[in-house]
Every structure is written in C-alpha cells, then in structure tokens.
Design an enzyme around this catalytic site. Structure first.
Site, PDB file in Angstrom:
ATOM      1  N   GLU A  41      46.114  40.720  19.675  1.00  0.00           N
ATOM      2  CA  GLU A  41      45.238  39.557  19.798  1.00  0.00           C
ATOM      3  C   GLU A  41      43.778  39.989  19.691  1.00  0.00           C
ATOM      4  O   GLU A  41      42.876  39.265  20.094  1.00  0.00           O
ATOM      5  CB  GLU A  41      45.491  38.803  21.110  1.00  0.00           C
ATOM      6  CG  GLU A  41      45.352  39.626  22.372  1.00  0.00           C
ATOM      7  CD  GLU A  41      45.318  38.779  23.637  1.00  0.00           C
ATOM      8  OE1 GLU A  41      44.437  37.906  23.728  1.00  0.00           O
ATOM      9  OE2 GLU A  41      46.164  38.997  24.511  1.00  0.00           O
ATOM     10  N   HIS A  80      55.182  42.781  31.854  1.00  0.00           N
ATOM     11  CA  HIS A  80      53.826  42.741  31.310  1.00  0.00           C
ATOM     12  C   HIS A  80      52.871  42.846  32.496  1.00  0.00           C
ATOM     13  O   HIS A  80      53.027  42.134  33.493  1.00  0.00           O
ATOM     14  CB  HIS A  80      53.585  41.433  30.548  1.00  0.00           C
ATOM     15  CG  HIS A  80      52.129  41.188  30.303  1.00  0.00           C
ATOM     16  ND1 HIS A  80      51.380  42.041  29.549  1.00  0.00           N
ATOM     17  CD2 HIS A  80      51.279  40.228  30.760  1.00  0.00           C
ATOM     18  CE1 HIS A  80      50.123  41.615  29.535  1.00  0.00           C
ATOM     19  NE2 HIS A  80      50.043  40.518  30.258  1.00  0.00           N
ATOM     20  N   CYS A  84      49.409  38.242  24.685  1.00  0.00           N
ATOM     21  CA  CYS A  84      50.089  39.526  24.922  1.00  0.00           C
ATOM     22  C   CYS A  84      51.523  39.532  24.408  1.00  0.00           C
ATOM     23  O   CYS A  84      52.224  40.554  24.521  1.00  0.00           O
ATOM     24  CB  CYS A  84      50.087  39.836  26.412  1.00  0.00           C
ATOM     25  SG  CYS A  84      48.480  39.626  27.172  1.00  0.00           S
TER      26      CYS A  84
HETATM   27  N1  CAA Z   1      40.495  43.121  49.838  1.00  0.00           N
HETATM   28  C1  CAA Z   1      41.801  42.839  49.572  1.00  0.00           C
HETATM   29  N2  CAA Z   1      42.184  41.749  48.841  1.00  0.00           N
HETATM   30  C2  CAA Z   1      41.224  40.922  48.402  1.00  0.00           C
HETATM   31  C3  CAA Z   1      39.849  41.147  48.654  1.00  0.00           C
HETATM   32  C4  CAA Z   1      39.503  42.292  49.412  1.00  0.00           C
HETATM   33  N3  CAA Z   1      38.250  42.588  49.675  1.00  0.00           N
HETATM   34  N4  CAA Z   1      39.149  40.161  48.068  1.00  0.00           N
HETATM   35  C5  CAA Z   1      40.042  39.338  47.464  1.00  0.00           C
HETATM   36  N5  CAA Z   1      41.291  39.808  47.668  1.00  0.00           N
HETATM   37  C6  CAA Z   1      42.543  39.253  47.161  1.00  0.00           C
HETATM   38  C7  CAA Z   1      42.667  37.743  47.314  1.00  0.00           C
HETATM   39  O1  CAA Z   1      43.087  37.412  48.616  1.00  0.00           O
HETATM   40  C8  CAA Z   1      43.714  37.436  46.255  1.00  0.00           C
HETATM   41  O2  CAA Z   1      44.984  37.799  46.762  1.00  0.00           O
HETATM   42  P1  CAA Z   1      46.322  37.024  46.304  1.00  0.00           P
HETATM   43  O3  CAA Z   1      46.518  37.286  44.840  1.00  0.00           O
HETATM   44  O4  CAA Z   1      47.372  37.602  47.142  1.00  0.00           O
HETATM   45  O5  CAA Z   1      46.066  35.568  46.552  1.00  0.00           O
HETATM   46  C9  CAA Z   1      43.383  38.442  45.136  1.00  0.00           C
HETATM   47  O6  CAA Z   1      42.556  39.433  45.750  1.00  0.00           O
HETATM   48  C10 CAA Z   1      42.635  37.825  43.962  1.00  0.00           C
HETATM   49  O7  CAA Z   1      41.451  37.281  44.445  1.00  0.00           O
HETATM   50  P2  CAA Z   1      40.978  35.813  44.027  1.00  0.00           P
HETATM   51  O8  CAA Z   1      42.095  34.840  44.272  1.00  0.00           O
HETATM   52  O9  CAA Z   1      39.678  35.574  44.687  1.00  0.00           O
HETATM   53  O10 CAA Z   1      40.835  35.878  42.466  1.00  0.00           O
HETATM   54  P3  CAA Z   1      39.685  36.530  41.590  1.00  0.00           P
HETATM   55  O11 CAA Z   1      38.503  35.647  41.547  1.00  0.00           O
HETATM   56  O12 CAA Z   1      39.487  37.954  41.990  1.00  0.00           O
HETATM   57  O13 CAA Z   1      40.345  36.502  40.122  1.00  0.00           O
HETATM   58  C11 CAA Z   1      42.033  36.744  38.460  1.00  0.00           C
HETATM   59  C12 CAA Z   1      41.592  37.094  39.885  1.00  0.00           C
HETATM   60  C13 CAA Z   1      42.207  35.223  38.346  1.00  0.00           C
HETATM   61  C14 CAA Z   1      43.341  37.416  38.196  1.00  0.00           C
HETATM   62  C15 CAA Z   1      40.951  37.239  37.463  1.00  0.00           C
HETATM   63  O14 CAA Z   1      40.826  38.624  37.558  1.00  0.00           O
HETATM   64  C16 CAA Z   1      41.247  36.842  36.038  1.00  0.00           C
HETATM   65  O15 CAA Z   1      40.932  35.739  35.626  1.00  0.00           O
HETATM   66  N6  CAA Z   1      41.884  37.761  35.231  1.00  0.00           N
HETATM   67  C17 CAA Z   1      42.257  37.481  33.864  1.00  0.00           C
HETATM   68  C18 CAA Z   1      43.465  36.573  33.782  1.00  0.00           C
HETATM   69  C19 CAA Z   1      44.748  37.264  34.195  1.00  0.00           C
HETATM   70  O16 CAA Z   1      44.894  38.459  34.133  1.00  0.00           O
HETATM   71  N7  CAA Z   1      45.734  36.459  34.606  1.00  0.00           N
HETATM   72  C20 CAA Z   1      47.043  36.982  34.914  1.00  0.00           C
HETATM   73  C21 CAA Z   1      48.153  36.155  34.317  1.00  0.00           C
HETATM   74  S1  CAA Z   1      47.833  35.809  32.601  1.00  0.00           S
HETATM   75  C22 CAA Z   1      48.483  37.150  31.734  1.00  0.00           C
HETATM   76  O17 CAA Z   1      49.247  37.876  32.248  1.00  0.00           O
HETATM   77  C23 CAA Z   1      48.022  37.340  30.336  1.00  0.00           C
HETATM   78  C24 CAA Z   1      47.031  38.418  30.284  1.00  0.00           C
HETATM   79  O18 CAA Z   1      47.379  39.587  30.084  1.00  0.00           O
HETATM   80  C25 CAA Z   1      45.638  38.093  30.465  1.00  0.00           C
END
Ligand code: CAA
Length: 457
Positions: A83, A258, A117
């Site tokens: 991609e 994945h 992916c």
């Molecule tokens: N210490 C420990 N844990 C912490 C923390 C800290 N200081 N701060 C936050 N966390 C935890 C949260 O509690 C949360 O835990 P859970 O998952 O258990 O709920 C986790 O960290 C994530 O935190 P947020 O919910 O606040 O999310 P974020 O703003 O950090 O964003 C994300 C996370 C949405 C994955 C972001 O990184 C993102 O958009 N990534 C790209 C999209 C992606 O990878 N999606 C996955 C599925 S799609 C896919 O698989 C296709 C692909 O390859 C992209």
C-alpha cells in the site's frame, strides 16, 4: 495435481535504522508507558527519502534469489502486495522484472494487489491458486510484500514501522497453505489514504480497533463454519448442523496475527479465546471467567466495546500468548508495523524462533487484516524441514544489527520524505551510509518522474 503448495523459502528486509519507543515517549512528552505498555511497542524502523517501496522489494527479491540460489527463469509468477506504491498505474511488480528480464525471463504472470495490509495475503492466495490451477506451467511463484508505515505527528505515529518480505511459492513446501480460508470483507473508513500529496493515512483510531476485532470474529467464524462442513462434524446440540465448536485454538499450535502494534495482537489473540469460550463455555479453562451467562447473552456490538470483557480474556489468554504467540513477534517488536509484510514478518519470526524439529508437523493459524476492510483466517501446516529458511533468514542477528538512532533522526527522515513526496527532478538527500551493504536505494527521480535505483556497495 501439485501437493502441499505453500512457502518454500522466505526472506525479510528491514531498514538499517530504528528508534526506541521508550525514548519516543520522552521525546514526544507523553506519559511514561503510553507507547511501550499502552501500545506494546518496543522499537520501530526508520527510513528517509533514500528508500521507497520499490527499493525495499528489489532488495527482498534479490536477496531471496541469491540466498537460495534460485534461477530467475524458474519463476513463472510474481504477486506483489503493498500500500506504499509510488505510482497509480505502474505496478511495483514491473520494477522487479529487471531481475528476471536480465536472465531472459519475461514470461512472468502477476501484478500488484492493493487493500491496506491485506495485499500480501491476496498475493499469497493468488500465487497458491495459480500453482494449484490448470494454468500452472510447472514453475514456482514469488510473493513479495512490504510497506513504509508512517503517520502524521500524533497518536498514530508511534504505531509506524517498515519492512518487506519475499516468499518462494510452490509444491511440496515445508510451510503448506491449507485449503480452508475464512474471509470477512466489508466497507469501512477506519484507515485509508485518500491524499495524493501525502504518504500519511487518515485514521479513525477507535473504529480501526473495533473493525480489526470484529474482523477477527467474522473471519474466524467463517473459517470454523467451512472447517466444520469439510469435516462433516455433527452438531453438539444434536440438530444435525455442522458445529462451530469443532475447530478451536486447541487445533492450532502457533497463532500468528497481523501486527499494527503489539497490544493489538494481544487483544486479537484474547478475542479468539473469547470466541472459543462462546462456543464451549463449560470448558474448565474458562472457570475463572466471572458471570459467563451475562457474557453469553451479550450482543456482539456491545462486546466489541466491553473493556471488562477484553481485560478478562486478555488475562485468561496471557500464558497462552507468552508460550504460543510471542515467538511470532520478533520482527514487530524491532521494526513496528510493516503493513502488508507484518503477518509474514510474524511467520518468519516464528520460523526463526522455534527449532525446526519442534515446528515439524505443527499447525500455524494466520489472521490477515487490511483496513477498509479485507480480512482472512487461514492455516499453514509445517510439512517439512524449516532449517534452511531459518538459517537464511538469520533473523535474530539481523534484527539485533539494526542501529537504534535518536528520535530526532526519525523526525528528520520523515521531513525529507514529506519534502520530496512524488516530486519530479530530485535527488534524495538521505545518506547512502544508512543503507545495508548490497541493498537497493533510490538514486534519483528524473524530470519525467522516472525512478532510478542503485545498490549500496
Ligand atoms: N501507560 C500504560 N498504558 C497507557 C498509557 C500509559 N502511560 N497511556 C495510555 N495507555 C493505554 C490506554 O489505556 C489504551 O489502552 P487499551 O488499548 O487497553 O484501551 C492504550 O494505551 C491506547 O491509548 P489510547 O486509547 O489513548 O489511544 P491512542 O490515542 O494512543 O491511539 C491508536 C492508539 C488508535 C492505536 C493509534 O496509535 C493509531 O491510530 N494507530 C494507527 C491505527 C492502527 O494501528 N489501528 C489498529 C487496527 S487497524 C490495522 O490493523 C491496520 C493497520 O495496520 C494500520
């Protein structure tokens, strides 16, 4: 009919540099543990404008041919999954043809497959299907996949990475792709790349997570249904229907997923355990699950957002994750997300981690997910010796040799990519010293946007 069609050989490529997610937490000024615990990330690969997807794939294929002494004329098909393509029309596959046309082989079917992916798995299915088809000309196929996973500044950035994989596909393979595939494809805007002027995706983070998990549920259910039908398993309830309970994680030795980031894989594995629980709640391994009746009655949509459920099954699945899944996380832990190459980086990590004698006869499950959405659950049976693949991958040493660089270098590298994205008449500013010896790199883009590649000394 050719038997045991699957993966005969594997090669991984990843950039020469990575950054530490622990350092990135400090660099970004976020709370400690946000990336390392919250996302389960350790390191992620880093590349600048000296590399693009064509240079990645050229290196992966060149090294595969060289390491396994493969005659380029013995290849009858190449399927590419990516991609990160740099052209809306010209397939990345066509760049790879330089390696085959030089040996007089232009009779090579296949082009690129695209859906986030998932392109790699579409490519694998195409190649396996070709070898099993009446059009097969007796030669082997290649599946080549890879991506540069980068995000705009913000919450997505720590879930980046990069890498590529090349696989030789043919009959009598040590890693035979089994015939049953459970697939789930629907339309969603969870992660997509509508912009021509930027490499960064548009992401709906929460939707991407629930989409991934619902794809685990649906593709696993589709797989189990077909499996039950194939095995003509009688229903547990005696109604004469094929039973979904017939296939479970107990039939798998190593589940591979994945990996967009480490924690997502933990969640996905726990979700398979939850699916097994729904099919057979009375099993003693679920004795610690509180209030099973409420879980069994819960609507699917609600279950996707239920954090208590997620935590419960992550706890139930923890030991199993450590013993059966962690082995497939080596590439993901060092390189981060490789998009199309992520699942196959998982498979290569497993082959590199488990002794060939131990792996022989085992079944590996594969969960492929591409946003948008395309997903499949399928299995691979280890039918032969994986020693040569393990030795040629030399993965543990090669991953350790990736240099950890300061986070500022990562940001500077992305800046270079941003500045030059799809321009004409430019020469990359990134240093050739950051390219592995013998790897391909982008030399220049001319006044007609034509890309020229060279190999590092
Ligand atoms: N210490 C420990 N844990 C912490 C923390 C800290 N200081 N701060 C936050 N966390 C935890 C949260 O509690 C949360 O835990 P859970 O998952 O258990 O709920 C986790 O960290 C994530 O935190 P947020 O919910 O606040 O999310 P974020 O703003 O950090 O964003 C994300 C996370 C949405 C994955 C972001 O990184 C993102 O958009 N990534 C790209 C999209 C992606 O990878 N999606 C996955 C599925 S799609 C896919 O698989 C296709 C692909 O390859 C992209």
């Amino acid at each position: 009919r050719p038997k045991d069609v699957g993966i005969l050989a594997m090669e991984m490529y990843f950039p020469r540099r990575c950054i530490s997610e622990e350092e990135l937490e400090e660099f970004d000024g976020v709370s400690k543990g946000k990336y390392t615990i919250g996302l389960g990330q350790k390191y992620m690969a880093c590349c600048d404008d000296r590399e693009d997807i064509n240079s990645f794939l050229l290196t992966a294929v060149h090294n595969l041919l060289e390491k396994y002494d493969i005659d380029p004329t013995s290849i009858g098909r190449i399927d590419v999954g990516t991609e990160t393509a740099v052209d809306l029309s010209k397939a990345s596959k066509t760049f790879l043809m330089d390696l085959f046309a030089a040996a007089g082989n232009t009779d090579v079917e296949g082009v690129d497959s695209k859906n986030a992916c998932y392109g790699s798995t579409a490519a694998l299915f195409n190649a396996v299907n070709w070898v099993e088809s009446s059009s097969w000309d007796g030669r082997n196929a290649l599946v080549v996949c890879g991506d540069i996973a980068i995000y705009a500044e913000g919450s997505g950035r720590p879930s980046g990475g990069a890498g590529a994989c090349a696989m030789l596909i043919g009959p009598n393979a040590p890693l035979a792709v089994e015939p049953i595939r459970g697939t789930h494809m629907v339309h969603a805007y969870d992660f997509y790349k509508p912009k021509l002027d930027s490499e960064y995706p548009e992401v709906d983070g929460p939707l991407s997570i629930t989409s991934y998990i619902s794809a685990v549920d649906a593709s696993y259910a589709a797989f189990r249904k077909k499996h039950a039908k194939a095995k003509k398993v009688a229903s547990l309830n005696g109604a004469g229907e094929a039973s979904l309970a017939a296939f479970s994680l107990a039939d798998v030795d190593y589940p591979v997923f994945h990996s967009p980031y480490g924690k997502m894989v933990q969640k996905a594995h726990a979700r398979l355990v939850y699916n097994d629980f729904l099919a057979n709640p009375a099993h003693p391994k679920y004795a610690a699950v509180a209030n099973p009746a409420a879980l069994l009655a819960q609507p699917h949509k609600e279950s996707l957002l239920d954090k208590t459920l997620e935590k419960t099954f992550m706890a139930v699945a923890k030991t199993d994750f450590d013993t059966r899944v962690e082995a497939s996380m080596k590439c993901a832990r060092r390189c981060g997300n490789m998009y199309t190459a992520s699942l196959y980086g998982g498979l290569s990590s497993l082959v590199a981690s488990v002794e060939p004698a131990e792996l022989l006869g085992k079944r590996i499950s594969m969960f492929a997910y591409g946003s948008g959405i395309a997903s499949s659950f399928f299995t691979i049976k280890v039918k032969g010796d994986t020693s040569a693949i393990r030795a040629n991958l030399d993965l543990v040493n090669r991953l350790a040799a990736i240099k950890v660089v300061p986070c500022q270098e990562y940001v500077d590298s992305l800046k270079l990519r941003e500045e030059h994205h799809l321009l004409k008449s430019w020469t990359p500013a990134g240093s050739v010293d950051n390219i592995w010896p013998g790897a391909y790199y982008l030399e220049e883009v001319d006044g007609k946007y034509r890309r020229k590649y060279a190999r590092a000394p």
